[in-house]
Design a protein around this motif. Structure first.
Motif, PDB file in Angstrom:
ATOM      1  N   ARG A   1      41.997  37.087  54.314  1.00  0.00           N
ATOM      2  CA  ARG A   1      41.099  37.943  53.543  1.00  0.00           C
ATOM      3  C   ARG A   1      41.776  38.265  52.222  1.00  0.00           C
ATOM      4  NH1 ARG A   1      36.482  39.928  54.585  1.00  0.00           N
ATOM      5  NH2 ARG A   1      35.740  41.734  53.475  1.00  0.00           N
ATOM      6  N   VAL A   2      41.084  37.978  51.120  1.00  0.00           N
ATOM      7  CA  VAL A   2      41.643  38.246  49.793  1.00  0.00           C
ATOM      8  C   VAL A   2      41.758  39.748  49.596  1.00  0.00           C
ATOM      9  CG1 VAL A   2      41.262  38.039  47.311  1.00  0.00           C
ATOM     10  CG2 VAL A   2      40.783  36.106  48.805  1.00  0.00           C
ATOM     11  N   ARG A   3      42.938  40.183  49.241  1.00  0.00           N
ATOM     12  CA  ARG A   3      43.183  41.608  49.002  1.00  0.00           C
ATOM     13  C   ARG A   3      43.284  41.913  47.515  1.00  0.00           C
ATOM     14  NH1 ARG A   3      47.675  42.485  53.693  1.00  0.00           N
ATOM     15  NH2 ARG A   3      46.220  42.419  55.425  1.00  0.00           N
ATOM     16  N   ARG A   4      43.832  40.953  46.751  1.00  0.00           N
ATOM     17  CA  ARG A   4      44.042  41.205  45.320  1.00  0.00           C
ATOM     18  C   ARG A   4      44.038  39.872  44.582  1.00  0.00           C
ATOM     19  NH1 ARG A   4      48.832  43.455  45.725  1.00  0.00           N
ATOM     20  NH2 ARG A   4      50.051  41.710  44.994  1.00  0.00           N
ATOM     21  N   ILE A   5      43.392  39.862  43.405  1.00  0.00           N
ATOM     22  CA  ILE A   5      43.389  38.691  42.539  1.00  0.00           C
ATOM     23  C   ILE A   5      44.106  39.087  41.260  1.00  0.00           C
ATOM     24  CG2 ILE A   5      41.972  37.056  41.250  1.00  0.00           C
ATOM     25  CD1 ILE A   5      39.752  37.651  43.364  1.00  0.00           C
ATOM     26  N   GLU A   6      45.246  38.479  41.025  1.00  0.00           N
ATOM     27  CA  GLU A   6      46.039  38.799  39.839  1.00  0.00           C
ATOM     28  C   GLU A   6      45.592  37.909  38.687  1.00  0.00           C
ATOM     29  OE1 GLU A   6      50.049  38.185  41.152  1.00  0.00           O
ATOM     30  OE2 GLU A   6      49.877  39.720  42.711  1.00  0.00           O
ATOM     31  N   HIS A   7      45.447  38.515  37.509  1.00  0.00           N
ATOM     32  CA  HIS A   7      45.005  37.732  36.350  1.00  0.00           C
ATOM     33  C   HIS A   7      45.671  38.250  35.093  1.00  0.00           C
ATOM     34  CE1 HIS A   7      42.183  40.829  34.758  1.00  0.00           C
ATOM     35  NE2 HIS A   7      42.195  41.213  36.028  1.00  0.00           N
ATOM     36  N   GLU A   8      45.728  37.366  34.098  1.00  0.00           N
ATOM     37  CA  GLU A   8      46.321  37.711  32.812  1.00  0.00           C
ATOM     38  C   GLU A   8      45.764  36.756  31.765  1.00  0.00           C
ATOM     39  OE1 GLU A   8      50.715  37.584  30.770  1.00  0.00           O
ATOM     40  OE2 GLU A   8      50.579  37.976  32.908  1.00  0.00           O
TER      41      GLU A   8
ATOM     42  N   THR B   1      46.157  34.156  37.897  1.00  0.00           N
ATOM     43  CA  THR B   1      47.537  33.680  38.017  1.00  0.00           C
ATOM     44  C   THR B   1      47.988  33.572  39.470  1.00  0.00           C
ATOM     45  OG1 THR B   1      48.343  35.937  37.743  1.00  0.00           O
ATOM     46  CG2 THR B   1      48.210  34.579  35.765  1.00  0.00           C
ATOM     47  N   ALA B   2      47.414  34.398  40.341  1.00  0.00           N
ATOM     48  CA  ALA B   2      47.774  34.376  41.762  1.00  0.00           C
ATOM     49  C   ALA B   2      46.782  35.239  42.524  1.00  0.00           C
ATOM     50  CB  ALA B   2      49.184  34.919  41.965  1.00  0.00           C
ATOM     51  N   PHE B   3      46.813  35.089  43.829  1.00  0.00           N
ATOM     52  CA  PHE B   3      46.046  36.021  44.653  1.00  0.00           C
ATOM     53  C   PHE B   3      46.837  36.338  45.903  1.00  0.00           C
ATOM     54  CE2 PHE B   3      44.631  31.974  46.318  1.00  0.00           C
ATOM     55  CZ  PHE B   3      44.463  32.195  47.678  1.00  0.00           C
ATOM     56  N   VAL B   4      46.559  37.495  46.452  1.00  0.00           N
ATOM     57  CA  VAL B   4      47.226  37.963  47.666  1.00  0.00           C
ATOM     58  C   VAL B   4      46.172  38.046  48.757  1.00  0.00           C
ATOM     59  CG1 VAL B   4      48.496  39.867  48.727  1.00  0.00           C
ATOM     60  CG2 VAL B   4      48.918  39.259  46.326  1.00  0.00           C
ATOM     61  N   ALA B   5      46.482  37.442  49.887  1.00  0.00           N
ATOM     62  CA  ALA B   5      45.566  37.462  51.022  1.00  0.00           C
ATOM     63  C   ALA B   5      46.320  37.946  52.243  1.00  0.00           C
ATOM     64  CB  ALA B   5      44.996  36.069  51.266  1.00  0.00           C
TER      65      ALA B   5
ATOM     66  N   PRO C   1      31.760  36.630  47.384  1.00  0.00           N
ATOM     67  CA  PRO C   1      30.629  37.204  46.656  1.00  0.00           C
ATOM     68  C   PRO C   1      31.159  37.873  45.378  1.00  0.00           C
ATOM     69  CG  PRO C   1      30.536  37.799  48.975  1.00  0.00           C
ATOM     70  CD  PRO C   1      31.880  37.162  48.748  1.00  0.00           C
ATOM     71  N   ILE C   2      30.383  37.837  44.308  1.00  0.00           N
ATOM     72  CA  ILE C   2      30.829  38.351  43.013  1.00  0.00           C
ATOM     73  C   ILE C   2      31.310  39.790  43.113  1.00  0.00           C
ATOM     74  CG2 ILE C   2      30.100  38.912  40.655  1.00  0.00           C
ATOM     75  CD1 ILE C   2      30.398  35.967  41.030  1.00  0.00           C
ATOM     76  N   ARG C   3      30.610  40.633  43.852  1.00  0.00           N
ATOM     77  CA  ARG C   3      31.030  42.033  43.908  1.00  0.00           C
ATOM     78  C   ARG C   3      32.399  42.181  44.557  1.00  0.00           C
ATOM     79  NH1 ARG C   3      26.033  43.868  47.286  1.00  0.00           N
ATOM     80  NH2 ARG C   3      26.352  42.607  49.116  1.00  0.00           N
ATOM     81  N   GLU C   4      32.728  41.359  45.559  1.00  0.00           N
ATOM     82  CA  GLU C   4      34.054  41.414  46.172  1.00  0.00           C
ATOM     83  C   GLU C   4      35.116  40.830  45.248  1.00  0.00           C
ATOM     84  OE1 GLU C   4      34.264  39.948  50.200  1.00  0.00           O
ATOM     85  OE2 GLU C   4      32.244  40.705  50.610  1.00  0.00           O
ATOM     86  N   LEU C   5      34.762  39.775  44.538  1.00  0.00           N
ATOM     87  CA  LEU C   5      35.702  39.165  43.597  1.00  0.00           C
ATOM     88  C   LEU C   5      36.089  40.150  42.503  1.00  0.00           C
ATOM     89  CD1 LEU C   5      35.930  35.645  42.405  1.00  0.00           C
ATOM     90  CD2 LEU C   5      35.587  37.324  40.629  1.00  0.00           C
TER      91      LEU C   5
ATOM     92  N   ASP D   1      43.093  42.522  39.750  1.00  0.00           N
ATOM     93  CA  ASP D   1      44.253  43.352  39.435  1.00  0.00           C
ATOM     94  C   ASP D   1      44.941  42.787  38.204  1.00  0.00           C
ATOM     95  OD1 ASP D   1      46.293  45.222  39.599  1.00  0.00           O
ATOM     96  OD2 ASP D   1      47.465  43.993  40.976  1.00  0.00           O
ATOM     97  N   PRO D   2      44.897  43.426  37.058  1.00  0.00           N
ATOM     98  CA  PRO D   2      44.367  44.761  36.821  1.00  0.00           C
ATOM     99  C   PRO D   2      42.843  44.779  36.944  1.00  0.00           C
ATOM    100  CG  PRO D   2      45.087  43.778  34.740  1.00  0.00           C
ATOM    101  CD  PRO D   2      45.483  42.833  35.835  1.00  0.00           C
ATOM    102  N   PRO D   3      42.287  45.966  37.203  1.00  0.00           N
ATOM    103  CA  PRO D   3      40.843  46.086  37.427  1.00  0.00           C
ATOM    104  C   PRO D   3      40.016  45.656  36.218  1.00  0.00           C
ATOM    105  CG  PRO D   3      41.986  48.099  38.078  1.00  0.00           C
ATOM    106  CD  PRO D   3      42.984  47.240  37.359  1.00  0.00           C
ATOM    107  N   ALA D   4      38.838  45.146  36.504  1.00  0.00           N
ATOM    108  CA  ALA D   4      37.878  44.811  35.444  1.00  0.00           C
ATOM    109  C   ALA D   4      37.416  46.106  34.782  1.00  0.00           C
ATOM    110  CB  ALA D   4      36.693  44.068  36.058  1.00  0.00           C
ATOM    111  N   PRO D   5      36.842  46.021  33.569  1.00  0.00           N
ATOM    112  CA  PRO D   5      36.311  47.234  32.924  1.00  0.00           C
ATOM    113  C   PRO D   5      35.281  47.929  33.825  1.00  0.00           C
ATOM    114  CG  PRO D   5      36.351  45.408  31.377  1.00  0.00           C
ATOM    115  CD  PRO D   5      36.689  44.834  32.731  1.00  0.00           C
ATOM    116  N   ALA D   6      35.155  49.224  33.652  1.00  0.00           N
ATOM    117  CA  ALA D   6      34.260  50.031  34.494  1.00  0.00           C
ATOM    118  C   ALA D   6      32.835  49.501  34.495  1.00  0.00           C
ATOM    119  CB  ALA D   6      34.285  51.491  34.048  1.00  0.00           C
ATOM    120  N   ALA D   7      32.328  49.097  33.337  1.00  0.00           N
ATOM    121  CA  ALA D   7      30.945  48.592  33.262  1.00  0.00           C
ATOM    122  C   ALA D   7      30.775  47.326  34.098  1.00  0.00           C
ATOM    123  CB  ALA D   7      30.558  48.327  31.811  1.00  0.00           C
ATOM    124  N   VAL D   8      31.776  46.473  34.124  1.00  0.00           N
ATOM    125  CA  VAL D   8      31.718  45.241  34.911  1.00  0.00           C
ATOM    126  C   VAL D   8      31.769  45.572  36.402  1.00  0.00           C
ATOM    127  CG1 VAL D   8      32.918  43.076  35.443  1.00  0.00           C
ATOM    128  CG2 VAL D   8      32.730  43.860  33.066  1.00  0.00           C
TER     129      VAL D   8
END
Length: 76
Positions: A6-13, A18-22, A42-46, A51-58
């Motif tokens: 189960r994906v817990r965190r998607i790291e991006h930069e 860049t990586a994901f933690v499951a 599903p998009i809402r789970e993605l 991490d870091p979080p998407a903007p609040a509006a997104v």
């Protein structure tokens, strides 16, 4: 392909993942690093896992998405 993770965190930069933690069902976590990723989340789970979080509006827009079940049956 890893099953029962189960994906817990998607790291991006810089606009790239860049990586994901499951995690597995036994409390262990695994970090996967790569250059190319294919998501079936599903998009809402993605968006919620970013991490870091998407903007609040997104995050709000993703949380408001509704889904329908889709089933394809082929009879020959």
């Amino acid at each position: 392909v890893q099953m029962d993770r189960r994906v817990r965190r998607i790291e991006h930069e810089g606009g790239r993942v860049t990586a994901f933690v499951a995690g597995d069902g036994e409390g262990r976590s695994y970090r996967y690093v790569g250059e190319h990723y294919l998501s079936t989340l599903p998009i809402r789970e993605l968006i919620a896992a970013m991490d870091p979080p998407a903007p609040a509006a997104v995050r709000e827009a993703a949380a408001a998405l509704r889904y329908r079940d889709f089933l394809t049956v082929v009879l020959i």
